[in-house]
Design an enzyme around this catalytic site. Structure first.
Site, PDB file in Angstrom:
ATOM      1  N   ILE A 102       1.220  -1.057   0.349  1.00  7.84           N
ATOM      2  CA  ILE A 102      -0.052  -0.481  -0.027  1.00  7.84           C
ATOM      3  C   ILE A 102       0.777   1.433  -0.432  1.00  7.84           C
ATOM      4  O   ILE A 102       1.897   1.316   0.393  1.00  7.84           O
ATOM      5  CB  ILE A 102      -1.071   0.324   1.364  1.00  7.84           C
ATOM      6  CG1 ILE A 102      -0.210  -0.483   2.346  1.00  7.84           C
ATOM      7  CG2 ILE A 102      -2.148  -1.032   0.708  1.00  7.84           C
ATOM      8  CD1 ILE A 102      -0.919  -0.233   3.625  1.00  7.84           C
ATOM      9  N   ASP A 103       0.623   2.749  -0.372  1.00  7.76           N
ATOM     10  CA  ASP A 103       1.399   3.904  -0.514  1.00  7.76           C
ATOM     11  C   ASP A 103       2.149   3.895   0.885  1.00  7.76           C
ATOM     12  O   ASP A 103       0.854   4.115   1.663  1.00  7.76           O
ATOM     13  CB  ASP A 103       0.465   4.712  -1.233  1.00  7.76           C
ATOM     14  CG  ASP A 103      -0.090   4.535  -2.756  1.00  7.76           C
ATOM     15  OD1 ASP A 103       0.667   3.147  -3.235  1.00  7.76           O
ATOM     16  OD2 ASP A 103      -1.167   4.756  -3.480  1.00  7.76           O
ATOM     17  N   LYS A 104       2.931   4.490   0.550  1.00  7.60           N
ATOM     18  CA  LYS A 104       3.661   5.411   1.237  1.00  7.60           C
ATOM     19  C   LYS A 104       2.129   6.030   2.533  1.00  7.60           C
ATOM     20  O   LYS A 104       2.496   5.554   3.799  1.00  7.60           O
ATOM     21  CB  LYS A 104       4.692   6.185   1.433  1.00  7.60           C
ATOM     22  CG  LYS A 104       4.947   7.346   2.573  1.00  7.60           C
ATOM     23  CD  LYS A 104       5.965   7.914   1.888  1.00  7.60           C
ATOM     24  CE  LYS A 104       6.724   8.974   3.460  1.00  7.60           C
ATOM     25  NZ  LYS A 104       7.527   9.652   2.720  1.00  7.60           N
TER      26      LYS A 104
END
Length: 303
Positions: free
Chosen positions: A137-139
């Site tokens: 999942i994105d930062k």
């Protein structure tokens, strides 16, 4: 040595080769590509070029990726929010702002650094930089991730993702008031020709993508939704919600800029379900909204 071949399309004509390749290879930085160019590992029509070469329609670009040197990734003790763990799999709640795995020039402070300190055994299928990592999942997205502790478990979890049997539900706040309670977005996603660091809905060089959403709460200028992923493309929820006219609040890439005070997109991977790699028992976990999202919701409820 791994090799990659790209055929230049009309939409890419005139772009510098280092910029073009940094977009085509999701984890290739321009600095890394420029190094490969100097080493003669990048060729156009079988001839070496310089980093400032502007690609032309019909060019065949070949990239020869050197074997990576073993990365010295240091285990780092972290207070990880572990939801489940056994000999095969681990489920962790990643905080917003944390990168999932190391990359060149960013070898510390990632979830993988913390996992390596927490447990000795992690699958090696994704290589030395991403031990145990099955999906990302994105930062600036918080929420649940499943981690494989051996290669057999890794293969099982990846197959479940491919076969769309993994449950992934996210909660998000989007700009605008969605009038209908439920919807499905079935629109292919590929790289944006105008900004190759971004994804967009497109019919060219795209992959099938489906997102289902349900409205949880409406506000004057925002809507609180739950999104269920049927497929798992890069930035899928962010791209799909923008596509239907309701971009995520706080999204620096796909939303209106500087409209809310929030560290990134208001998005949380709250529910994760899968079949255990060994027992085949269905397991499902739910992580409550993080405090920053709760506070954001409280702030827009008061308006």
């Amino acid at each position: 040595m791994e090799s990659h071949v790209f055929n230049v399309l009309a939409s890419d004509e005139g772009e510098r080769i280092d910029k073009y390749l940094s977009a085509e290879g999701e984890e290739w930085s321009r600095t890394l590509i420029q190094q490969w160019v100097k080493e003669g590992n990048v060729k156009v029509n079988e001839r070496p070029v310089k980093s400032n070469y502007k690609i032309q329609l019909g060019d065949t670009v070949s990239v020869f990726v050197p074997e990576p040197e073993p990365a010295d990734i240091e285990p780092e003790k972290m207070d990880l929010d572990i939801y489940y763990e056994d000999a095969d799999v681990l489920v962790v709640n990643k905080p917003r702002g944390m990168v999932v795995h190391p990359a060149p020039g960013h070898l510390s402070g990632t979830l993988v650094n913390g996992l390596m300190a927490h447990c000795k055994d992690l699958s090696g299928i994704n290589g030395v930089m991403r031990p145990g990592i099955v999906h990302r999942i994105d930062k600036d997205t918080s929420g649940l991730l499943m981690v494989a502790k051996n290669d057999t478990a890794h293969e099982s979890l990846v197959n479940q993702l491919v076969n769309r049997t993994v449950t992934r539900r996210y909660k998000a706040v989007v700009h605008g008031t969605i009038p209908h309670d439920d919807g499905t977005i079935d629109a292919p996603i590929g790289r944006d020709k105008k900004d190759r660091q971004s994804m967009t809905v497109t019919r060219e060089n795209s992959k099938h993508a489906v997102t289902h959403f349900h409205v949880l709460e409406r506000f004057d200028e925002f809507t609180f939704v739950e999104c269920r992923l049927e497929t798992g493309r890069t930035h899928q929820i962010r791209v799909h919600m923008k596509y239907i006219g309701y971009p995520l609040a706080g999204d620096p890439k796909y939303g209106p800029r500087k409209t809310v005070h929030f560290p990134g997109q208001v998005l949380h991977a709250g529910v994760l379900g899968f079949h255990h790699p060994k027992t085949e028992e269905y397991l499902e976990f739910e992580a409550q909204l993080p405090q920053d999202m709760e506070l954001f919701l409280e702030s827009i409820r008061k308006k």
